[in-house]
Design an enzyme around this catalytic site. Structure first.
Site, PDB file in Angstrom:
ATOM      1  N   ARG A 170       0.816  -1.227   0.000  1.00  0.00           N
ATOM      2  CA  ARG A 170       0.000   0.000   0.000  1.00  0.00           C
ATOM      3  C   ARG A 170       0.849   1.276   0.000  1.00  0.00           C
ATOM      4  O   ARG A 170       0.436   2.308   0.523  1.00  0.00           O
ATOM      5  CB  ARG A 170      -0.990   0.033   1.183  1.00  0.00           C
ATOM      6  CG  ARG A 170      -1.926  -1.143   1.232  1.00  0.00           C
ATOM      7  CD  ARG A 170      -2.860  -1.238   0.035  1.00  0.00           C
ATOM      8  NE  ARG A 170      -3.424  -2.554  -0.013  1.00  0.00           N
ATOM      9  CZ  ARG A 170      -2.974  -3.536  -0.816  1.00  0.00           C
ATOM     10  NH1 ARG A 170      -2.000  -3.325  -1.680  1.00  0.00           N
ATOM     11  NH2 ARG A 170      -3.514  -4.718  -0.803  1.00  0.00           N
TER      12      ARG A 170
HETATM   13  C1  FAD Z   1     -15.447  -0.825  -0.328  1.00  0.00           C
HETATM   14  C2  FAD Z   1     -13.996  -0.571  -0.568  1.00  0.00           C
HETATM   15  C3  FAD Z   1     -13.134  -1.631  -0.823  1.00  0.00           C
HETATM   16  C4  FAD Z   1     -11.775  -1.427  -1.039  1.00  0.00           C
HETATM   17  N1  FAD Z   1     -10.962  -2.492  -1.269  1.00  0.00           N
HETATM   18  C5  FAD Z   1      -9.631  -2.300  -1.446  1.00  0.00           C
HETATM   19  C6  FAD Z   1      -8.752  -3.408  -1.651  1.00  0.00           C
HETATM   20  O1  FAD Z   1      -9.156  -4.569  -1.686  1.00  0.00           O
HETATM   21  N2  FAD Z   1      -7.422  -3.161  -1.825  1.00  0.00           N
HETATM   22  C7  FAD Z   1      -6.922  -1.893  -1.812  1.00  0.00           C
HETATM   23  O2  FAD Z   1      -5.715  -1.727  -1.991  1.00  0.00           O
HETATM   24  N3  FAD Z   1      -7.724  -0.813  -1.606  1.00  0.00           N
HETATM   25  C8  FAD Z   1      -9.052  -0.989  -1.419  1.00  0.00           C
HETATM   26  N4  FAD Z   1      -9.876   0.090  -1.208  1.00  0.00           N
HETATM   27  C9  FAD Z   1      -9.296   1.448  -1.145  1.00  0.00           C
HETATM   28  C10 FAD Z   1      -9.363   2.247  -2.487  1.00  0.00           C
HETATM   29  O3  FAD Z   1     -10.375   1.750  -3.307  1.00  0.00           O
HETATM   30  C11 FAD Z   1      -8.054   2.210  -3.252  1.00  0.00           C
HETATM   31  O4  FAD Z   1      -7.001   2.709  -2.462  1.00  0.00           O
HETATM   32  C12 FAD Z   1      -8.153   3.018  -4.561  1.00  0.00           C
HETATM   33  O5  FAD Z   1      -7.161   2.572  -5.418  1.00  0.00           O
HETATM   34  C13 FAD Z   1      -8.066   4.502  -4.393  1.00  0.00           C
HETATM   35  O6  FAD Z   1      -8.295   5.108  -5.670  1.00  0.00           O
HETATM   36  P1  FAD Z   1      -9.055   6.513  -5.775  1.00  0.00           P
HETATM   37  O7  FAD Z   1      -9.040   6.942  -7.198  1.00  0.00           O
HETATM   38  O8  FAD Z   1     -10.375   6.429  -5.123  1.00  0.00           O
HETATM   39  O9  FAD Z   1      -8.068   7.439  -4.940  1.00  0.00           O
HETATM   40  P2  FAD Z   1      -8.477   8.620  -3.951  1.00  0.00           P
HETATM   41  O10 FAD Z   1      -9.130   8.057  -2.760  1.00  0.00           O
HETATM   42  O11 FAD Z   1      -9.186   9.695  -4.684  1.00  0.00           O
HETATM   43  O12 FAD Z   1      -7.023   9.144  -3.571  1.00  0.00           O
HETATM   44  C14 FAD Z   1      -6.145   8.341  -2.803  1.00  0.00           C
HETATM   45  C15 FAD Z   1      -4.750   8.991  -2.832  1.00  0.00           C
HETATM   46  O13 FAD Z   1      -4.238   8.928  -4.159  1.00  0.00           O
HETATM   47  C16 FAD Z   1      -3.911  10.244  -4.634  1.00  0.00           C
HETATM   48  N5  FAD Z   1      -4.245  10.304  -6.081  1.00  0.00           N
HETATM   49  C17 FAD Z   1      -5.429   9.993  -6.657  1.00  0.00           C
HETATM   50  N6  FAD Z   1      -5.325  10.119  -8.001  1.00  0.00           N
HETATM   51  C18 FAD Z   1      -4.055  10.541  -8.267  1.00  0.00           C
HETATM   52  C19 FAD Z   1      -3.329  10.874  -9.445  1.00  0.00           C
HETATM   53  N7  FAD Z   1      -3.866  10.800 -10.679  1.00  0.00           N
HETATM   54  N8  FAD Z   1      -2.041  11.288  -9.323  1.00  0.00           N
HETATM   55  C20 FAD Z   1      -1.454  11.366  -8.104  1.00  0.00           C
HETATM   56  N9  FAD Z   1      -2.082  11.054  -6.949  1.00  0.00           N
HETATM   57  C21 FAD Z   1      -3.361  10.657  -7.027  1.00  0.00           C
HETATM   58  C22 FAD Z   1      -4.760  11.192  -3.802  1.00  0.00           C
HETATM   59  O14 FAD Z   1      -4.178  12.466  -3.738  1.00  0.00           O
HETATM   60  C23 FAD Z   1      -4.765  10.482  -2.449  1.00  0.00           C
HETATM   61  O15 FAD Z   1      -3.591  10.764  -1.745  1.00  0.00           O
HETATM   62  C24 FAD Z   1     -11.251  -0.100  -1.004  1.00  0.00           C
HETATM   63  C25 FAD Z   1     -12.116   0.992  -0.767  1.00  0.00           C
HETATM   64  C26 FAD Z   1     -13.471   0.768  -0.544  1.00  0.00           C
HETATM   65  C27 FAD Z   1     -14.355   1.947  -0.283  1.00  0.00           C
END
Ligand code: FAD
Length: 292
Positions: A170
């Site tokens: 992570r």
């Molecule tokens: C129900 C549920 C289940 C989940 N299951 C998992 C799982 O099994 N495994 C897992 O690893 N995670 C899981 N997650 C967490 C999450 O889905 C992941 O971490 C996801 O990849 C985050 O992507 P996001 O676009 O929503 O990022 P955001 O939440 O919008 O951002 C997360 C971070 O990334 C940065 N960021 C976003 N986009 C960019 C970009 N283009 N350039 C630079 N920085 C950027 C943001 O600034 C922030 O610091 C889960 C979440 C939920 C709600």
């Protein structure tokens, strides 16, 4: 003069961030922009950097809790088509930072590119997943990276080769301001086999995690090879509630927000679960979710 003068067509002041997060909670961004071209994005970054204002990126907001007071400075959202492209080559995918992870996964499976099928059901964008090195079942998105194009806080576009990057649980060294796009390389497998595998994993996820319509957040990192959800469950904390926020009965590492919830309640529940797990198991849980 406002900091977004000349960008009124893509930027707004005092925009609530709740609608941009999976929890649907939190206060406003002082400034919020959805640039439509790379030039607009760069110009905004340079303007806010020159004024020494904070700049943040939001993807799908599935790994962010925004505080009630909101955030100072600029929040950028890469929703425009130019940031959400995806192209397929020989054993390769090039994806924009704003592309939905689900699109990346289904394309890889269709093309017979092995690995991404393990990520089925993880909400988010490719940029967010790379920043957090998201993964499941022992596969992380960083595994397949060949190169990434990033935009720095000074407005410079750089190409970072896979060899220069490091990914761990992570965590990623890909920490420049914006991940614009990335190219991934894969081993080939039969698309039929990958589709079956993806369907199996999808069914398991659907039966063990909340539905996509629910306002949810995935809270802690696993600890020493033990799943955070199992550790929390062992302490009997499924269903624990602060106000309108509850530890999910399905997966204890997911908190669910009901109507009327506040991000303060999410933060209080995080602290309460951490304390209870430490008291019972002497384990210090670390948050995976970003707190803004
Ligand atoms: C129900 C549920 C289940 C989940 N299951 C998992 C799982 O099994 N495994 C897992 O690893 N995670 C899981 N997650 C967490 C999450 O889905 C992941 O971490 C996801 O990849 C985050 O992507 P996001 O676009 O929503 O990022 P955001 O939440 O919008 O951002 C997360 C971070 O990334 C940065 N960021 C976003 N986009 C960019 C970009 N283009 N350039 C630079 N920085 C950027 C943001 O600034 C922030 O610091 C889960 C979440 C939920 C709600």
């Amino acid at each position: 003069m406002s900091l977004i003068d000349g960008f009124e067509h893509v930027a707004r002041e005092n925009e609530s961030l709740a609608g941009y997060t999976r929890l649907k909670l939190g206060g406003p961004a002082e400034y919020f922009a959805e640039p439509t071209t790379e030039q607009e994005l760069t110009a905004l970054v340079m303007r806010f950097s020159e004024e020494q204002k904070p700049i943040r990126l939001i993807g799908s907001g599935s790994n962010i809790v925004v505080g009630e007071e909101g955030v100072e400075g600029l929040v950028l959202h890469l929703a425009a088509p130019v940031f959400c492209e995806l192209s397929v080559g020989q054993n390769r995918i090039t994806s924009g930072g704003g592309t939905k992870l689900a699109h990346f996964v289904s394309t890889a499976v269709r093309e017979g590119f092995a690995g991404p099928e393990q990520l089925v059901g993880i909400p988010g964008t490719v940029g967010g997943a790379l920043h957090c090195n998201s993964g499941a079942h022992g596969e992380d998105i960083g595994t397949w990276i060949e190169s990434a194009e990033v935009l720095t806080r000074s407005g410079e576009v750089l190409t970072r080769s896979g060899d220069s990057l490091s990914f761990s649980y992570r965590q990623s060294s890909l920490d420049e301001l914006v991940i614009l796009r990335a190219t991934f390389q894969f081993e080939k497998e039969s698309p039929e086999m990958l589709t079956k595998q993806m369907q199996k994993l999808w069914i398991v996820r659907r039966s063990t995690q909340p539905f996509s319509q629910e306002n949810a957040v995935y809270v802690f990192k696993d600890h020493g090879g033990e799943s955070a959800g199992e550790l929390i469950d062992r302490c009997g904390l499924k269903g624990l509630q602060v106000g309108q926020v509850q530890v999910s009965e399905l997966d204890a590492n997911i908190f669910l927000a009901s109507p009327g919830a506040t991000s303060q309640e999410v933060l209080e529940l995080i602290e309460r679960v951490k304390e209870r797990v430490y008291e019972s198991l002497s384990v210090e849980l670390e948050t995976a979710v970003r707190i803004w």
